[in-house]
Design an enzyme around this catalytic site. Structure first.
Site, short mmCIF file in Angstrom:
data_model
loop_
_atom_site.label_atom_id
_atom_site.label_comp_id
_atom_site.label_asym_id
_atom_site.label_seq_id
_atom_site.Cartn_x
_atom_site.Cartn_y
_atom_site.Cartn_z
N ASP A 137 30.86 -35.77 44.97
CA ASP A 137 32.00 -36.67 44.99
C ASP A 137 31.58 -37.99 44.34
O ASP A 137 30.40 -38.34 44.35
CB ASP A 137 32.45 -36.96 46.42
CG ASP A 137 32.62 -35.71 47.26
OD1 ASP A 137 33.15 -34.72 46.72
OD2 ASP A 137 32.23 -35.72 48.44
N ASP A 192 34.24 -32.32 42.09
CA ASP A 192 34.56 -32.11 43.51
C ASP A 192 35.53 -33.20 43.93
O ASP A 192 36.56 -33.39 43.32
CB ASP A 192 33.27 -32.10 44.33
CG ASP A 192 33.48 -31.53 45.73
OD1 ASP A 192 34.53 -30.93 45.99
OD2 ASP A 192 32.58 -31.67 46.57
N ASP A 231 35.56 -38.72 49.50
CA ASP A 231 35.67 -37.83 50.66
C ASP A 231 35.09 -38.49 51.90
O ASP A 231 34.07 -39.19 51.84
CB ASP A 231 34.95 -36.51 50.41
CG ASP A 231 35.79 -35.54 49.57
OD1 ASP A 231 36.89 -35.93 49.15
OD2 ASP A 231 35.34 -34.41 49.34
N ARG A 275 45.25 -33.16 47.97
CA ARG A 275 44.36 -33.95 48.84
C ARG A 275 44.51 -35.44 48.58
O ARG A 275 43.55 -36.13 48.21
CB ARG A 275 42.90 -33.52 48.67
CG ARG A 275 42.67 -32.06 49.02
CD ARG A 275 41.20 -31.70 48.98
NE ARG A 275 40.99 -30.29 49.28
CZ ARG A 275 39.81 -29.69 49.34
NH1 ARG A 275 38.72 -30.41 49.15
NH2 ARG A 275 39.71 -28.41 49.60
#
Length: 447
Positions: free
Chosen positions: A228, A267, A271, A321
């Site tokens: 990330d 990715d 996060d 997301r």
């Protein structure tokens, strides 16, 4: 809230002001320090204001504001950044000023490092990997194992040692205004530490040279990557503010396909996982990305953590997301979602509430193209909750939860077990968000 003793000591040395212009630009989210000599705002000592989201809870988030001269650094290269971060176990307050764009894929001498360099000496090659794990031969019932998988993992480990930057507790990492400050190809890892601030940085091109094939991921299998741009794992009291995130220059549309599946080298963007807690994400820009923000790494995360506030962020060209939430209490307010297709990134959904997550989504604005379905703005597994109010779609107040539930078999619950109170800056009307957030979010707008 911010540490009172620190704020008193600042007053004895500097003049503190919060100007109307600063508030309009989102700087009012923290303590604004005016240097008495230069007359410029000191971004590096700013701390999160009281009641500004979950990260202001308890002792608040002050980052490296108390850093002494020995722990204040200006960095322009990967090697300098590594040295400034020091040991992940060193809790001394530190301020790291990032000047210009740091290329994570360089060695200590500043020479470019490529995927081939990371693979060298490991025995890995993509062609050999593809031959070894072709589903027609290897099957689809288990993860890859054996020589080529070991070689892939070894090459990935070499890359990680170069591009993953561990951020210690009590640290502020802040971009120097006017220098296009940011990190290209790297990941800030905030793991099992408390009290971190990340501001005014552009994150781009965070790419995994060695994605893993997982034939058991979904019906057709998937390629999964490891990095990330910013990742929180077991972290607490983190404020991410005025940053920009993008896949550019390598967009997903340029990804190849193997075994009929996209060879995904990206990715997450930001996060928040592994029971991280007390996080505020404010005035960032998320563009051109697929799996953008994950809150909670699994449906079995323990309850009582994953408390996150997201406000005044822009999400554009985001597939999904934004965020996906699990377990925690998440407040999503005053965000602007533009779900028109951008650079090939077509939105599947914005907010996903699952694993009993308790989401309050209020006064957000969605721009939906002609023919777009409001029912697709949300998603869930039938156990998560979204309490929505004041949300606008193309300028009209819309019950986005009801729209989703009318079309979904796994319906979202509409009540939550908590009431947000840390809501400094909440605008009760979302109508002006497309205009105001256009110039007050992301990296480079703080002066």
């Amino acid at each position: 809230m911010a540490a009172p003793s620190h704020r008193r000591s600042l007053r004895s040395r500097r003049v503190l002001v919060i100007t109307a212009a600063a508030v309009a630009a989102g700087v009012g989210a923290g303590v604004v320090v005016l240097n008495a000599n230069a007359g410029t705002v000191d971004l590096y000592h700013q701390t999160l204001a009281a009641k500004d989201g979950w990260a202001s809870s308890g002792a608040g988030t002050t980052g490296g504001a108390k850093a002494d001269a020995a722990h204040t650094f200006t960095v322009s290269t990967r090697a300098e950044l590594v040295k400034a971060l020091g040991s992940a176990t060193d809790t001394a307050p530190r301020i790291i000023k990032v000047k210009g764009t740091i290329d994570a894929n360089t060695n200590d001498a500043g020479k470019k490092v490529t995927c081939a360099d990371y693979a060298a000496g490991t025995g890995y090659s993509l062609s050999s990997y593809l031959k070894a794990y072709d589903p027609a031969v290897y099957g689809r019932s288990k993860l890859p194992s054996g020589a080529q998988e070991k070689a892939r993992a070894a090459a990935q480990t070499k890359q990680a040692k170069n591009i993953v930057f561990r951020v210690p507790a009590n640290t502020s990492v802040v971009g120097v205004p006017g220098t296009a400050a940011g990190i290209s190809g790297g990941m800030l890892q905030i793991q099992n530490v408390d009290n971190v601030i990340v501001r005014n940085l552009s994150f781009a091109a965070t790419e995994d040279c060695f994605p893993q094939w997982d034939p058991t991921d979904g019906e057709d299998g998937n390629w999964n990557s490891a990095y990330d741009s910013v990742t929180l794992r077991g972290a607490t009291h983190v404020w991410a503010d005025h940053n920009s995130f993008t896949d550019a220059p390598h967009l997903d549309s340029a990804n190849r396909k193997y075994y009929g599946r996209e060879y995904q080298i990206h990715d997450g963007a930001l996060d928040i996982t592994k029971s991280s807690d007390l996080v505020t994400v404010s005035r960032n820009r998320f563009t051109d990305h697929d799996k953008t923000m994950l809150i909670g790494s699994s449906d079995s995360e323990p309850a009582g953590r994953l408390r996150v506030s997201l406000h005044h962020n822009v999400w554009k060209g985001i597939v999904q997301r934004a965020p996906l939430t699990r377990v925690g209490q998440v407040h999503i307010y005053n965000n602007y979602y533009d779900v028109t297709t951008l650079d090939g990134y077509a939105t599947q959904y914005s907010i996903n509430s699952r694993a009993k997550a308790q989401v309050v989504a209020e006064d957000n604005y969605w721009k939906v193209p002609v023919g777009g379905k409001v029912a697709r703005l949300l998603s869930g597994d039938g156990t998560g909750s979204v309490k929505g109010s004041g949300n606008l779609v193309n300028g009209t107040v819309t019950d986005v939860v009801a729209a989703y539930n009318a079309a979904a078999s796994k319906k979202l619950k509409t009540t939550v077990n908590w009431t947000p109170t840390l809501t400094s800056g909440l605008e009760t009307s979302a109508k002006n968000l497309p205009t105001t957030l256009a110039t007050t979010t992301g990296a480079g707008v703080l002066k």
